[in-house]
Write a protein that holds these residues in place. Structure first.
Motif, PDB file in Angstrom:
ATOM      1  N   ARG A 137       0.830  -1.212   0.000  1.00 35.98           N
ATOM      2  CA  ARG A 137       0.000   0.000   0.000  1.00 35.98           C
ATOM      3  C   ARG A 137       0.860   1.255   0.000  1.00 35.98           C
ATOM      4  O   ARG A 137       0.610   2.209  -0.759  1.00 35.98           O
ATOM      5  CB  ARG A 137      -0.935  -0.036   1.220  1.00 35.98           C
ATOM      6  N   TYR A 141       1.380   4.335  -2.811  1.00 38.06           N
ATOM      7  CA  TYR A 141       1.223   5.755  -2.474  1.00 38.06           C
ATOM      8  C   TYR A 141       2.431   6.574  -2.905  1.00 38.06           C
ATOM      9  O   TYR A 141       2.298   7.627  -3.533  1.00 38.06           O
ATOM     10  CB  TYR A 141       0.988   5.906  -0.974  1.00 38.06           C
ATOM     11  N   SER A 147      -3.535   6.133  -1.153  1.00 40.69           N
ATOM     12  CA  SER A 147      -3.324   5.465   0.124  1.00 40.69           C
ATOM     13  C   SER A 147      -4.702   5.027   0.587  1.00 40.69           C
ATOM     14  O   SER A 147      -5.685   5.733   0.377  1.00 40.69           O
ATOM     15  CB  SER A 147      -2.684   6.409   1.140  1.00 40.69           C
ATOM     16  N   TYR A 148      -4.781   3.863   1.171  1.00 37.25           N
ATOM     17  CA  TYR A 148      -6.084   3.319   1.531  1.00 37.25           C
ATOM     18  C   TYR A 148      -5.944   2.522   2.824  1.00 37.25           C
ATOM     19  O   TYR A 148      -4.852   2.064   3.178  1.00 37.25           O
ATOM     20  CB  TYR A 148      -6.634   2.433   0.403  1.00 37.25           C
ATOM     21  N   LYS A 303      -7.924   5.113  -9.491  1.00 37.79           N
ATOM     22  CA  LYS A 303      -7.335   5.091  -8.151  1.00 37.79           C
ATOM     23  C   LYS A 303      -8.300   4.513  -7.120  1.00 37.79           C
ATOM     24  O   LYS A 303      -7.914   3.691  -6.276  1.00 37.79           O
ATOM     25  CB  LYS A 303      -6.920   6.508  -7.732  1.00 37.79           C
ATOM     26  N   ALA A 307      -7.618   0.867  -5.232  1.00 33.62           N
ATOM     27  CA  ALA A 307      -7.556   0.740  -3.779  1.00 33.62           C
ATOM     28  C   ALA A 307      -8.518  -0.334  -3.289  1.00 33.62           C
ATOM     29  O   ALA A 307      -8.178  -1.175  -2.447  1.00 33.62           O
ATOM     30  CB  ALA A 307      -7.881   2.084  -3.128  1.00 33.62           C
TER      31      ALA A 307
END
Length: 335
Positions: A137, A141, A147-148, A303, A307
């Motif tokens: 992750r 990013y 970002s998740y 995006k 995610a």
């Protein structure tokens, strides 16, 4: 400093319902239910695990931009084989990483470093499976992607077997690719989205020689490949290499040599410029074409769904509770 794009999971789930009119899954895999946000903070075992990991990934990314595609591929190789249990990290004869189909995987040294740091700060607390999910992750990013939230609480598997590796050929049809993803518990939207990870990274020429020189045993190139792309790839990948000459590495997305998070992969697909056959096949399925068109037009949609699909993949066949173990060394089962 890049502003962080944080996508809450409820928003990801809402987007996961429909993109381009394609019906898709609306939640995480049922086996991932025991996973929770901030698992190590809730259980007071390693409250700062995510900042610790992010710092290590950032240090490596500053000098090696290929760490993003390496970690995405490593996570895929773990979760899509026997579930997200870090079995791909185990050393030894006949382990998954020893399979010929696992050649080219990287990122192991970074996972080792992260584990060393966490063992010094939070001994015996954080699983290698969770480390891999968080690190992937963070690499996404730093490459410009989303970002998740990563739900945590995975434990590590106790075994690894090269025979479990069942990665399909990079030249299969979209129908065969979809059958593979569905066999793992994912759907057409996950497939079209996760293949988008080929926006970055590199591949050996041996994986595309059939498209360049002998498509379907015709002795000719793939007729769907755009001519300038064909000429470029043939120049990079000769039909034969001399004895002792290495199998050349080429960029999966020649328009993205810096391995940034981008939606240009889908533009390549739509204009018949994809490198891998399975990628080009996205243009020929109804839903996969619609998704490719949507993502090529909107990087924000890509995006969001990337995610969500990464989170779904990260929840496949996880080990939780008292099953498995928390490895002290990601390369070996605890003695």
């Amino acid at each position: 400093m890049m502003r962080e794009q944080w996508f809450p999971l409820f928003a990801l789930a809402a987007l996961g319902m429909v993109v381009s009119g394609t019906q898709a899954a609306i939640g995480l895999p049922p086996e991932s239910a025991p996973l929770i946000r901030h698992f190590y903070k809730v259980h007071n075992t390693c409250a700062n695990v995510e900042p610790f990991i992010r710092h290590q990934v950032q240090q490596v990314y500053a000098n090696d931009k290929t760490v993003a595609p390496k970690l995405i591929k490593l996570l895929y190789a773990d979760c899509m084989v026997n579930g997200c249990d870090a079995s791909i990290l185990l050393d030894g004869p006949n382990t998954e990483k020893e399979s010929p189909k696992a050649r080219g995987l990287g990122g192991f040294v970074l996972i080792d470093k992260i584990k060393q740091v966490l063992e010094a700060r939070c001994p015996g607390a954080v699983s290698c499976a969770d480390i891999l999910n968080i690190a992937a992750r963070d690499a996404v990013y730093f490459s410009g992607g989303p970002s998740y939230p990563v739900f945590l609480g995975r434990r590590d598997g106790l075994s690894s077997n090269a025979a479990w590796i069942d990665f399909p050929s990079p030249s299969i049809s979209w129908e065969s690719s979809l059958a593979y993803f569905e066999s793992k518990g994912l759907d057409v939207q996950d497939m079209a989205t996760l293949l988008g990870a080929h926006m970055m990274g590199r591949v050996r020429c041996s994986n595309i020689l059939d498209r360049l020189y002998n498509f379907n045993n015709t002795g000719k190139p793939d007729p769907t490949m755009e001519e300038s792309t064909l000429n470029y790839l043939r120049n990079e990948c000769p039909p034969k290499t001399r004895l002792g000459q290495p199998n050349p590495l080429i960029n999966l997305n020649p328009s993205n040599p810096d391995h940034r998070f981008t939606n240009s992969y889908y533009s390549q697909v739509l204009t018949n410029k994809a490198v891998l056959g399975v990628d080009q096949q996205l243009r020929y399925g109804g839903d996969t074409y619609d998704l490719s068109d949507e993502y090529a037009s909107s990087i924000q949609d890509f995006k969001l769904q990337f995610a969500f699909s990464m989170a779904r993949m990260g929840g496949l066949k996880v080990i939780t509770g008292t099953a498995g173990q928390i490895r002290l060394n990601c390369r070996a089962v605890n003695k």
